[in-house]
Motif scaffolding. Structure first.
Motif, PDB file in Angstrom:
ATOM      1  N   ALA A   1       0.815  -1.214   0.000  1.00 48.24           N
ATOM      2  CA  ALA A   1       0.000   0.000   0.000  1.00 48.24           C
ATOM      3  C   ALA A   1       0.851   1.268   0.000  1.00 48.24           C
ATOM      4  O   ALA A   1       0.343   2.345  -0.308  1.00 48.24           O
ATOM      5  CB  ALA A   1      -0.927   0.001   1.214  1.00 48.24           C
ATOM      6  N   THR A   2       2.137   1.124   0.317  1.00 45.42           N
ATOM      7  CA  THR A   2       2.995   2.311   0.435  1.00 45.42           C
ATOM      8  C   THR A   2       4.166   2.254  -0.544  1.00 45.42           C
ATOM      9  O   THR A   2       4.054   2.733  -1.654  1.00 45.42           O
ATOM     10  CB  THR A   2       3.492   2.474   1.890  1.00 45.42           C
ATOM     11  OG1 THR A   2       4.173   1.283   2.297  1.00 45.42           O
ATOM     12  CG2 THR A   2       2.337   2.754   2.852  1.00 45.42           C
ATOM     13  N   VAL A   3       5.258   1.641  -0.150  1.00 48.14           N
ATOM     14  CA  VAL A   3       6.511   1.732  -0.909  1.00 48.14           C
ATOM     15  C   VAL A   3       6.647   0.726  -2.057  1.00 48.14           C
ATOM     16  O   VAL A   3       7.504   0.898  -2.920  1.00 48.14           O
ATOM     17  CB  VAL A   3       7.744   1.626   0.024  1.00 48.14           C
ATOM     18  CG1 VAL A   3       7.772   2.786   0.999  1.00 48.14           C
ATOM     19  CG2 VAL A   3       7.759   0.307   0.770  1.00 48.14           C
ATOM     20  N   LEU A   4       5.828  -0.321  -2.084  1.00 51.81           N
ATOM     21  CA  LEU A   4       5.933  -1.339  -3.140  1.00 51.81           C
ATOM     22  C   LEU A   4       4.577  -1.608  -3.794  1.00 51.81           C
ATOM     23  O   LEU A   4       4.092  -2.747  -3.812  1.00 51.81           O
ATOM     24  CB  LEU A   4       6.509  -2.648  -2.567  1.00 51.81           C
ATOM     25  CG  LEU A   4       7.947  -2.595  -2.070  1.00 51.81           C
ATOM     26  CD1 LEU A   4       8.306  -3.870  -1.319  1.00 51.81           C
ATOM     27  CD2 LEU A   4       8.900  -2.363  -3.224  1.00 51.81           C
ATOM     28  N   PRO A   5       3.958  -0.584  -4.377  1.00 54.19           N
ATOM     29  CA  PRO A   5       2.615  -0.781  -4.956  1.00 54.19           C
ATOM     30  C   PRO A   5       2.593  -1.794  -6.101  1.00 54.19           C
ATOM     31  O   PRO A   5       1.554  -2.418  -6.344  1.00 54.19           O
ATOM     32  CB  PRO A   5       2.226   0.617  -5.436  1.00 54.19           C
ATOM     33  CG  PRO A   5       3.522   1.342  -5.626  1.00 54.19           C
ATOM     34  CD  PRO A   5       4.441   0.784  -4.573  1.00 54.19           C
ATOM     35  N   ASP A   6       3.715  -1.968  -6.786  1.00 49.71           N
ATOM     36  CA  ASP A   6       3.791  -2.928  -7.889  1.00 49.71           C
ATOM     37  C   ASP A   6       4.400  -4.258  -7.465  1.00 49.71           C
ATOM     38  O   ASP A   6       4.678  -5.120  -8.304  1.00 49.71           O
ATOM     39  CB  ASP A   6       4.605  -2.334  -9.044  1.00 49.71           C
ATOM     40  CG  ASP A   6       3.950  -1.089  -9.620  1.00 49.71           C
ATOM     41  OD1 ASP A   6       2.707  -1.048  -9.682  1.00 49.71           O
ATOM     42  OD2 ASP A   6       4.682  -0.153  -9.986  1.00 49.71           O
ATOM     43  N   GLY A   7       4.662  -4.421  -6.177  1.00 46.18           N
ATOM     44  CA  GLY A   7       5.273  -5.640  -5.676  1.00 46.18           C
ATOM     45  C   GLY A   7       6.785  -5.528  -5.623  1.00 46.18           C
ATOM     46  O   GLY A   7       7.366  -4.507  -5.992  1.00 46.18           O
ATOM     47  N   LEU A   8       7.416  -6.579  -5.150  1.00 48.24           N
ATOM     48  CA  LEU A   8       8.872  -6.636  -5.018  1.00 48.24           C
ATOM     49  C   LEU A   8       9.463  -7.274  -6.270  1.00 48.24           C
ATOM     50  O   LEU A   8       9.083  -8.387  -6.640  1.00 48.24           O
ATOM     51  CB  LEU A   8       9.247  -7.445  -3.778  1.00 48.24           C
ATOM     52  CG  LEU A   8      10.717  -7.542  -3.428  1.00 48.24           C
ATOM     53  CD1 LEU A   8      11.296  -6.175  -3.067  1.00 48.24           C
ATOM     54  CD2 LEU A   8      10.918  -8.518  -2.257  1.00 48.24           C
ATOM     55  N   PRO A   9      10.391  -6.594  -6.940  1.00 49.07           N
ATOM     56  CA  PRO A   9      10.975  -7.197  -8.151  1.00 49.07           C
ATOM     57  C   PRO A   9      11.922  -8.357  -7.826  1.00 49.07           C
ATOM     58  O   PRO A   9      12.494  -8.419  -6.729  1.00 49.07           O
ATOM     59  CB  PRO A   9      11.726  -6.028  -8.790  1.00 49.07           C
ATOM     60  CG  PRO A   9      12.004  -5.076  -7.686  1.00 49.07           C
ATOM     61  CD  PRO A   9      10.895  -5.247  -6.686  1.00 49.07           C
ATOM     62  N   ALA A  10      12.090  -9.243  -8.777  1.00 51.54           N
ATOM     63  CA  ALA A  10      13.034 -10.355  -8.616  1.00 51.54           C
ATOM     64  C   ALA A  10      14.418  -9.813  -8.325  1.00 51.54           C
ATOM     65  O   ALA A  10      14.862  -8.833  -8.928  1.00 51.54           O
ATOM     66  CB  ALA A  10      13.051 -11.217  -9.876  1.00 51.54           C
ATOM     67  N   GLY A  11      15.083 -10.445  -7.361  1.00 47.19           N
ATOM     68  CA  GLY A  11      16.424 -10.034  -6.958  1.00 47.19           C
ATOM     69  C   GLY A  11      16.442  -9.039  -5.818  1.00 47.19           C
ATOM     70  O   GLY A  11      17.481  -8.778  -5.238  1.00 47.19           O
ATOM     71  N   GLY A  12      15.287  -8.476  -5.477  1.00 48.76           N
ATOM     72  CA  GLY A  12      15.202  -7.500  -4.394  1.00 48.76           C
ATOM     73  C   GLY A  12      14.929  -8.177  -3.062  1.00 48.76           C
ATOM     74  O   GLY A  12      14.654  -9.378  -2.997  1.00 48.76           O
TER      75      GLY A  12
END
Length: 172
Positions: free
Chosen positions: A53-64
């Motif tokens: 809802a805040t810092v990752l609205p598109d989800g966490l990318p691979a490798g992160g």
């Protein structure tokens, strides 16, 4: 840094931080991800929903990698990392290595001294176990980190054997 392997259930290991082989939604799934969410309770999902809802609205990318509470787990934090899906046509090894490096970076930011890793991408994401083990061990052994102890917690004998072989190659 001391590196160990253990056959067992990552949700039962007493460490400062448990690494979750998450999917990019961070909202739970199967395998290690589902087990961590089930054992850790609703606190982990609530923290992941807050991230989305805040810092990752598109989800966490691979490798992160990103940290949340560990809820009811015997750890202080869960570090979620998204491994790549294995491909026979495209070398995604650098992304898999990034999962381990980024998880250790987050561990350092948290002040974690002990960290438990699963075999990222070696389950439903299809990465061949021997190669996944080599990348994991080589990356962690070569990382600059203040973590004192890393334990790879592996679900079956074949995974433990692969990680033991990779660890012996680094120690040898």
């Amino acid at each position: 840094m001391r590196i160990e392997t253990l056959r067992g259930d990552i949700t039962r290991v007493a460490v400062d931080a448990i690494v979750n082989a998450a999917n990019s939604s961070l909202l739970g799934g199967g395998g290690v991800d589902g087990a961590i969410h089930r054992a850790g309770g609703p606190e982990i999902l609530a923290a992941c929903c807050e991230l989305r809802a805040t810092v990752l609205p598109d989800g966490l990318p691979a490798g992160g990698a990103v940290a949340t509470t560990a809820g009811r787990l015997p750890a202080e934090w869960v570090i979620h990392t998204v491994g790549p899906v294995w491909s026979p046509r495209e070398d995604r090894s650098a992304t898999l290595a990034s999962c381990y490096r980024e998880s250790l970076r987050v561990s350092d930011e948290l002040g974690a001294q002990t960290v438990a890793f699963p075999a990222v991408s070696a389950g439903v994401y299809g990465w061949p176990m021997d190669d996944a083990a080599r990348i994991a061990i080589d990356t962690v052994a070569g990382a600059r980190s203040d973590v004192d102890r890393v334990v790879f917690v592996l679900f079956g004998d074949a995974a433990k054997d692969a990680f033991d072989t990779a660890l012996a190659a680094v120690d040898g």
